[in-house]
Motif scaffolding. Sequence first.
Motif, PDB file in Angstrom:
ATOM      1  N   TYR A  25       0.690  -0.863   0.007  1.00 18.59           N
ATOM      2  CA  TYR A  25      -0.397  -0.196   0.234  1.00 18.59           C
ATOM      3  C   TYR A  25       1.123   1.050   0.014  1.00 18.59           C
ATOM      4  O   TYR A  25       0.200   1.894  -1.028  1.00 18.59           O
ATOM      5  CB  TYR A  25      -0.822  -0.358   1.511  1.00 18.59           C
ATOM      6  CG  TYR A  25      -1.699   0.800   0.944  1.00 18.59           C
ATOM      7  CD1 TYR A  25      -3.114   0.897   0.174  1.00 18.59           C
ATOM      8  CD2 TYR A  25      -1.616   2.495   2.038  1.00 18.59           C
ATOM      9  CE1 TYR A  25      -3.528   2.282   0.613  1.00 18.59           C
ATOM     10  CE2 TYR A  25      -1.936   3.198   2.187  1.00 18.59           C
ATOM     11  CZ  TYR A  25      -3.677   3.435   1.577  1.00 18.59           C
ATOM     12  OH  TYR A  25      -4.260   4.402   1.129  1.00 18.59           O
ATOM     13  N   LEU A  26       2.109   1.162   0.545  1.00 20.44           N
ATOM     14  CA  LEU A  26       2.860   2.351   1.185  1.00 20.44           C
ATOM     15  C   LEU A  26       4.076   2.401  -0.037  1.00 20.44           C
ATOM     16  O   LEU A  26       4.260   3.261  -0.294  1.00 20.44           O
ATOM     17  CB  LEU A  26       3.426   1.832   2.523  1.00 20.44           C
ATOM     18  CG  LEU A  26       2.345   2.995   3.304  1.00 20.44           C
ATOM     19  CD1 LEU A  26       3.264   2.090   5.064  1.00 20.44           C
ATOM     20  CD2 LEU A  26       1.058   3.041   2.973  1.00 20.44           C
ATOM     21  N   ALA A 103      -6.286   2.767  -3.622  1.00 17.67           N
ATOM     22  CA  ALA A 103      -4.607   3.672  -4.303  1.00 17.67           C
ATOM     23  C   ALA A 103      -5.347   4.980  -3.707  1.00 17.67           C
ATOM     24  O   ALA A 103      -4.397   5.704  -4.316  1.00 17.67           O
ATOM     25  CB  ALA A 103      -4.904   3.509  -5.356  1.00 17.67           C
ATOM     26  N   LEU A 104      -6.019   5.435  -2.734  1.00 14.58           N
ATOM     27  CA  LEU A 104      -6.263   6.538  -3.273  1.00 14.58           C
ATOM     28  C   LEU A 104      -6.418   7.398  -3.709  1.00 14.58           C
ATOM     29  O   LEU A 104      -5.999   9.061  -3.774  1.00 14.58           O
ATOM     30  CB  LEU A 104      -5.579   7.390  -1.732  1.00 14.58           C
ATOM     31  CG  LEU A 104      -4.951   6.949  -0.039  1.00 14.58           C
ATOM     32  CD1 LEU A 104      -3.909   7.211   0.825  1.00 14.58           C
ATOM     33  CD2 LEU A 104      -6.555   6.829   0.561  1.00 14.58           C
ATOM     34  N   TRP A 200       2.600   9.316   3.736  1.00 14.70           N
ATOM     35  CA  TRP A 200       2.376   8.020   2.723  1.00 14.70           C
ATOM     36  C   TRP A 200       1.765   7.731   1.466  1.00 14.70           C
ATOM     37  O   TRP A 200       2.529   7.695   0.642  1.00 14.70           O
ATOM     38  CB  TRP A 200       0.644   7.805   3.367  1.00 14.70           C
ATOM     39  CG  TRP A 200       0.884   6.723   4.717  1.00 14.70           C
ATOM     40  CD1 TRP A 200       1.514   6.658   5.591  1.00 14.70           C
ATOM     41  CD2 TRP A 200       0.039   6.669   5.082  1.00 14.70           C
ATOM     42  NE1 TRP A 200       1.254   5.681   6.452  1.00 14.70           N
ATOM     43  CE2 TRP A 200      -0.092   5.510   6.548  1.00 14.70           C
ATOM     44  CE3 TRP A 200      -1.705   6.553   5.160  1.00 14.70           C
ATOM     45  CZ2 TRP A 200      -0.919   5.572   7.212  1.00 14.70           C
ATOM     46  CZ3 TRP A 200      -2.706   5.831   6.028  1.00 14.70           C
ATOM     47  CH2 TRP A 200      -2.281   5.292   6.838  1.00 14.70           C
ATOM     48  N   ARG A 201       1.427   8.752   0.812  1.00 10.09           N
ATOM     49  CA  ARG A 201       1.245   9.276  -0.496  1.00 10.09           C
ATOM     50  C   ARG A 201       1.482  10.417  -1.504  1.00 10.09           C
ATOM     51  O   ARG A 201       1.485  10.381  -2.418  1.00 10.09           O
ATOM     52  CB  ARG A 201      -0.588   9.020  -0.225  1.00 10.09           C
ATOM     53  CG  ARG A 201      -1.235   7.562  -0.416  1.00 10.09           C
ATOM     54  CD  ARG A 201      -0.033   6.209  -0.784  1.00 10.09           C
ATOM     55  NE  ARG A 201      -1.024   5.994  -2.076  1.00 10.09           N
ATOM     56  CZ  ARG A 201      -0.486   4.991  -2.916  1.00 10.09           C
ATOM     57  NH1 ARG A 201      -0.138   4.430  -2.424  1.00 10.09           N
ATOM     58  NH2 ARG A 201      -0.670   4.987  -3.885  1.00 10.09           N
ATOM     59  N   ARG A 205       6.706  11.553   1.270  1.00 10.13           N
ATOM     60  CA  ARG A 205       6.523   9.866   0.689  1.00 10.13           C
ATOM     61  C   ARG A 205       7.763   9.280   0.705  1.00 10.13           C
ATOM     62  O   ARG A 205       9.171   9.996  -0.662  1.00 10.13           O
ATOM     63  CB  ARG A 205       5.459   9.686  -0.843  1.00 10.13           C
ATOM     64  CG  ARG A 205       5.804   8.232  -0.745  1.00 10.13           C
ATOM     65  CD  ARG A 205       4.867   7.694  -2.174  1.00 10.13           C
ATOM     66  NE  ARG A 205       4.863   5.800  -1.493  1.00 10.13           N
ATOM     67  CZ  ARG A 205       4.407   5.255  -2.999  1.00 10.13           C
ATOM     68  NH1 ARG A 205       3.519   6.110  -3.926  1.00 10.13           N
ATOM     69  NH2 ARG A 205       3.448   3.810  -2.894  1.00 10.13           N
TER      70      ARG A 205
END
Length: 213
Positions: A25-26, A103-104, A200-201, A205
């Motif tokens: 995810y990250l 995936a945001l 995170w995103r 990051r």
Amino acid sequence: MTQVVRQTTRDLRRHNRAALLSSLYLRGPVSRLELVAESGLSAATVTNVVSELIADGVVAEAGSVESDGGRPRTLLAVRPDFGHVVGVDVGETHVEVGLFDCALGTLGTVRHPLVGTRLDPGEVAGLVRTGIAEVLEGGEPGKVFGVGIGVPGAVRDGGVVHAPTLGWRGVAFGDLVHPHIDAPLHLDNRARTLGQAETWRGAGRGAERAIVA
């Protein structure tokens, strides 16, 4: 006396699954080899867990990259369409609600203005609930894995908010929202949630430390 906590096979499998999902995810897309290096798990364990995640529809192959000799390495990533999460930003002037894929990626947003300096917690909670219903309209509420709410104040004791800028002292805001949504709820300070999202995103990051202003 020290208490010995025994892990079952199910506990170990759940831990391994969570560790690999977190990395995917990250940091995804990543290869199985990178997952082995990052997680410290054996190659066999990573292969088995990844196979389970693919079979469950959580993870999918996402292309390949050249390796240092030998066959190209297959990349893996969390499937964006596996489920949804909801993010809520409660500010001094607005309530904004967003629906995101795994995936945001943004699927929809709504924004409701707030008027005044001493805001009624029940009214704000009502706008949060309305916003969540609006972004989920026509979707699949059963696929929502969680709702995160950022508020401009300190959050203690499982959802009790102290927010001087809103005129709130010891408001059990979580109790005003959670009974009306069918998903786990997490409340936190909105500056902290913004910083977490960036690390995170976003722009932070991959950085060990980041400052959000």
